[in-house]
Design an enzyme around this catalytic site. Structure first.
Site, PDB file in Angstrom:
ATOM      1  N   SER A  91       0.860  -1.180   0.000  1.00 18.21           N
ATOM      2  CA  SER A  91       0.000   0.000   0.000  1.00 18.21           C
ATOM      3  C   SER A  91       0.902   1.237   0.000  1.00 18.21           C
ATOM      4  CB  SER A  91      -0.882  -0.011   1.257  1.00 18.21           C
ATOM      5  OG  SER A  91      -1.731   1.107   1.277  1.00 18.21           O
ATOM      6  N   GLY A  92       0.599   2.201  -0.844  1.00 18.44           N
ATOM      7  CA  GLY A  92       1.423   3.414  -0.904  1.00 18.44           C
ATOM      8  C   GLY A  92       2.658   3.281  -1.782  1.00 18.44           C
ATOM      9  N   LYS A 149       1.236   1.885  -7.043  1.00 13.87           N
ATOM     10  CA  LYS A 149       0.625   1.030  -8.081  1.00 13.87           C
ATOM     11  C   LYS A 149      -0.479   1.745  -8.836  1.00 13.87           C
ATOM     12  CE  LYS A 149      -0.788  -2.139  -5.183  1.00 13.87           C
ATOM     13  NZ  LYS A 149      -0.321  -1.482  -3.959  1.00 13.87           N
ATOM     14  N   SER A 150      -1.385   2.370  -8.099  1.00 10.63           N
ATOM     15  CA  SER A 150      -2.536   3.007  -8.752  1.00 10.63           C
ATOM     16  C   SER A 150      -2.095   4.200  -9.586  1.00 10.63           C
ATOM     17  CB  SER A 150      -3.576   3.446  -7.715  1.00 10.63           C
ATOM     18  OG  SER A 150      -4.212   2.315  -7.181  1.00 10.63           O
ATOM     19  N   SER A 174      -1.719  -7.838  -3.695  1.00  9.67           N
ATOM     20  CA  SER A 174      -1.490  -9.272  -3.974  1.00  9.67           C
ATOM     21  C   SER A 174      -0.261  -9.783  -3.214  1.00  9.67           C
ATOM     22  CB  SER A 174      -1.391  -9.546  -5.478  1.00  9.67           C
ATOM     23  OG  SER A 174      -0.648  -8.606  -6.194  1.00  9.67           O
TER      24      SER A 174
HETATM   25  S1  ADX Z   1      -4.984  -7.277  -1.496  1.00  7.41           S
HETATM   26  O1  ADX Z   1      -4.049  -7.638  -0.399  1.00  7.41           O
HETATM   27  O2  ADX Z   1      -6.268  -7.999  -1.384  1.00  7.41           O
HETATM   28  O3  ADX Z   1      -4.358  -7.427  -2.824  1.00  7.41           O
HETATM   29  P1  ADX Z   1      -5.908  -4.671  -2.322  1.00  7.41           P
HETATM   30  O4  ADX Z   1      -4.846  -4.214  -3.250  1.00  7.41           O
HETATM   31  O5  ADX Z   1      -7.161  -5.224  -2.915  1.00  7.41           O
HETATM   32  O6  ADX Z   1      -5.263  -5.724  -1.264  1.00  7.41           O
HETATM   33  O7  ADX Z   1      -6.320  -3.462  -1.341  1.00  7.41           O
HETATM   34  C1  ADX Z   1      -5.318  -2.724  -0.707  1.00  7.41           C
HETATM   35  C2  ADX Z   1      -5.798  -1.335  -0.281  1.00  7.41           C
HETATM   36  O8  ADX Z   1      -6.842  -1.467   0.680  1.00  7.41           O
HETATM   37  C3  ADX Z   1      -4.684  -0.572   0.402  1.00  7.41           C
HETATM   38  O9  ADX Z   1      -3.973   0.252  -0.500  1.00  7.41           O
HETATM   39  C4  ADX Z   1      -5.401   0.230   1.461  1.00  7.41           C
HETATM   40  O10 ADX Z   1      -5.851   1.461   0.925  1.00  7.41           O
HETATM   41  C5  ADX Z   1      -6.638  -0.569   1.783  1.00  7.41           C
HETATM   42  N1  ADX Z   1      -6.586  -1.390   3.019  1.00  7.41           N
HETATM   43  C6  ADX Z   1      -7.527  -1.411   3.985  1.00  7.41           C
HETATM   44  N2  ADX Z   1      -7.230  -2.282   4.956  1.00  7.41           N
HETATM   45  C7  ADX Z   1      -6.035  -2.846   4.616  1.00  7.41           C
HETATM   46  C8  ADX Z   1      -5.191  -3.829   5.228  1.00  7.41           C
HETATM   47  N3  ADX Z   1      -5.513  -4.410   6.392  1.00  7.41           N
HETATM   48  N4  ADX Z   1      -4.033  -4.167   4.607  1.00  7.41           N
HETATM   49  C9  ADX Z   1      -3.706  -3.593   3.443  1.00  7.41           C
HETATM   50  N5  ADX Z   1      -4.456  -2.660   2.800  1.00  7.41           N
HETATM   51  C10 ADX Z   1      -5.620  -2.283   3.384  1.00  7.41           C
END
Ligand code: ADX
Length: 189
Positions: A23-24, A27-28, A95
């Protein structure tokens, strides 16, 4: 219709660029910018990400390990269909599990390209665009990737983008160069 026939009519190949990273990590931002650059060139490119998949098709899923597995399984199936339709398909999900990304690779086949978006945890956490790392460190978000849930980095991604050192424009150029070199899209100009 065969992939070859489709590609020759559309003027470009079909591929799944599977972006993975924390996250951060960017990617987006990166995938949306690549999408614009490609569509401006007449390439049918489309981003699948949390905004258009987790809000709709996958709105029944959260962030526990099993839900993430199912999230990525569905995204893999979607990506397979988009590639079959001839699109340059960009997926932008954390992912975090290697086995899930490998399953998506097995589903999509040799048109699957893993892109590791890797500024490192320190940079992603320092950016913290949604303030989530801060909340996760405070114990307010359980199972937060990189803090209290694992991220299994790719071992042999086809492409690695250092979004910590590069500007967005440089990262976009890295991805476009790759697509051109592999002849998925024609050379610009
Ligand atoms: S994935 O792990 O299932 O691939 P995905 O990419 O869809 O995750 O979603 C990630 C986004 O959800 C993060 O960028 C963040 O904004 C949000 N998010 C909310 N809760 C969580 C968490 N517990 N862990 C990671 N991302 C989270």
């Amino acid at each position: 219709m065969s992939a070859e026939a489709r590609a020759s009519l559309l003027g470009h190949g079909a591929v799944c660029l599977w972006f993975t990273g924390l996250s951060g990590s960017g990617k987006s931002t990166l995938t949306r910018a690549v999408e614009v650059a490609l569509v401006e060139r007449g390439v049918h490119a489309y981003v699948l990400d949390g905004d258009n998949v987790r809000m709709g098709l996958n709105r029944d899923l959260g962030f526990a390990a099993g839900d993430r597995v199912e999230n990525i399984r569905r995204v893999g199936e979607l990506a397979r269909l988009f590639v079959d339709s001839g699109a340059v398909t960009l997926t932008a999900f954390i992912s975090p599990y290697r086995a899930d990304r490998d399953a998506a690779r097995a589903l999509v086949g040799d048109r699957f390209v893993e892109v590791f978006v890797d500024p490192g945890l320190a940079v992603a956490e320092a950016r913290d665009p949604k303030g989530l790392y801060k909340r996760a460190r405070a114990g307010e978000i359980p199972n937060f990737t990189g803090v209290s849930a694992p991220y299994e980095a790719p071992e042999a991604p086809e492409l690695r983008v250092d979004t910590g050192e590069q500007t967005v424009e440089e990262s976009v150029a890295t991805v476009l160069d790759f697509l051109e070199q592999r002849r998925f899209v024609p050379t610009a100009g």
